[in-house]
Design a protein around this motif. Structure first.
Motif, short mmCIF file in Angstrom:
data_model
loop_
_atom_site.label_atom_id
_atom_site.label_comp_id
_atom_site.label_asym_id
_atom_site.label_seq_id
_atom_site.Cartn_x
_atom_site.Cartn_y
_atom_site.Cartn_z
N LEU A 195 0.94 -1.60 0.19
CA LEU A 195 -0.16 0.37 0.15
C LEU A 195 0.96 1.16 -0.09
CD1 LEU A 195 -2.33 -0.99 2.69
CD2 LEU A 195 -2.56 -1.16 0.35
N VAL A 196 2.55 1.11 0.75
CA VAL A 196 2.78 2.08 0.53
C VAL A 196 4.44 2.46 -0.11
CG1 VAL A 196 3.66 4.62 2.56
CG2 VAL A 196 1.41 2.73 2.64
N VAL A 197 4.89 1.30 0.43
CA VAL A 197 6.07 0.99 0.31
C VAL A 197 6.52 1.02 -1.47
CG1 VAL A 197 8.26 0.25 0.01
CG2 VAL A 197 6.87 0.83 2.09
N GLY A 198 5.98 0.64 -2.75
CA GLY A 198 5.80 -0.14 -3.41
C GLY A 198 5.48 1.39 -4.55
N PRO A 199 4.11 1.30 -4.33
CA PRO A 199 3.56 2.75 -4.77
C PRO A 199 4.14 4.50 -4.48
CG PRO A 199 2.07 1.72 -3.64
CD PRO A 199 3.59 1.20 -3.58
N SER A 200 4.95 4.97 -3.79
CA SER A 200 5.50 5.41 -3.76
C SER A 200 6.97 5.53 -3.71
CB SER A 200 5.62 5.84 -1.80
OG SER A 200 6.86 4.63 -1.31
N GLU A 201 7.98 4.63 -3.97
CA GLU A 201 9.06 4.25 -4.48
C GLU A 201 8.95 4.69 -6.05
OE1 GLU A 201 11.45 1.60 -2.74
OE2 GLU A 201 11.51 2.27 -1.16
N GLU A 202 7.72 3.74 -6.12
CA GLU A 202 8.08 3.99 -8.02
C GLU A 202 7.72 5.00 -8.28
OE1 GLU A 202 9.05 1.26 -9.60
OE2 GLU A 202 9.65 0.76 -7.82
N LEU A 203 6.28 5.72 -7.98
CA LEU A 203 6.50 7.38 -7.91
C LEU A 203 7.42 8.10 -8.53
CD1 LEU A 203 4.14 9.45 -7.90
CD2 LEU A 203 4.15 10.18 -5.77
#
Length: 258
Positions: free
Chosen positions: A150-158
């Motif tokens: 919910l957080v790590v994947g989306p934010s780092e890829e963003l």
């Protein structure tokens, strides 16, 4: 071949500016995350919630606020440059989901291949500090599993694929853009590592290679949701295996999270 590895026709000055913007976005992302985290801790302390006395809450809060910081940094960059078309995203199609499955498999295959090489060479690998904290506190690992998706994947890829690779892609062909963005992605993980010397270099190298896989998937799908999903699920699987290990149900292993 030129379409993949050549330049996009941009001037040398434009290419240098794009690299500078990528470095600046990396720094801005982490600085903003730190500021947001400090403010968050102060707010919670003001309302009577001492975060420092609750390790699980502190780490979970740090992950969420870092993700928020990355998002703020990207939003501010897009507002200042008026580059509102920088990010490419949409609801995943069946084709996108196919790429997500293939990309996830590629990450694990790539990780296994690199781990085998590192083992044969007798090299040590630094460890992400959050994994060490998870070993000491199994309860934390249970929270890390959903946070990864919910957080790590989306934010780092963003930050790294959406913004940084997106900026680089304006001046470079796909391969150079992916390589530079992945190099920044790898180096950025230094802040989360416990260890030094060769082990840190190995970790950065592995993260760089896995970042290239994510960058390639983004280039092929033009949908940021896909690498975000791959990244999040990859980490969630590793955290799940870590929980099985720390709960005494499996032998020891060293997960390399992104």
């Amino acid at each position: 071949m030129d379409e993949l590895t050549g330049l996009s026709g941009a001037s040398t000055e434009a290419r240098l500016r794009s690299v500078g913007a990528g470095i600046g976005l990396t720094v801005a992302g982490f600085v903003t995350a730190l500021v947001v985290l400090l403010l968050g801790v102060q707010v919670l302390a003001a309302v009577g919630i001492p975060v420092q006395e609750r390790p699980v809450l502190a780490i979970g809060l740090a992950i969420v606020l870092q993700g928020l910081g990355f998002g703020i940094a990207v939003a501010v960059y897009m507002a200042l440059t008026r580059d509102f078309d920088l990010l490419r995203y949409r609801l995943p199609t069946l084709r996108d989901l196919g790429w997500a499955v293939g990309g996830l498999i590629a990450l694990f295959v790539g990780y296994a291949a690199i781990a085998a090489v590192v083992s044969q060479l007798g090299l040590d690998t630094a460890q992400n500090s959050i994994v060490e904290q998870g070993r000491q506190n199994p309860e934390l690992v249970l929270y890390l599993i959903p946070l990864a998706i919910l957080v790590v994947g989306p934010s780092e890829e963003l930050l790294f694929r959406g913004a940084i690779q997106g900026v680089l892609r304006r001046a470079y062909a796909p391969v150079p853009a992916i390589v530079i963005a992945s190099a920044l992605f790898g180096v950025a993980h230094v802040f989360a590592l416990s260890g030094s010397g060769t082990g840190v270099i190995v970790y950065i190298a592995v993260t760089f290679v896995l970042g290239c896989i994510l960058g390639y998937v983004y280039e092929r799908t033009s949908n940021l949701v896909v690498p975000a999903l791959i990244h999040g699920v990859y980490n969630a699987i590793l955290f799940s295996l870590l929980y099985v290990q720390v709960s005494g149900r499996a032998c020891s292993y060293t997960p390399l999270t992104l």
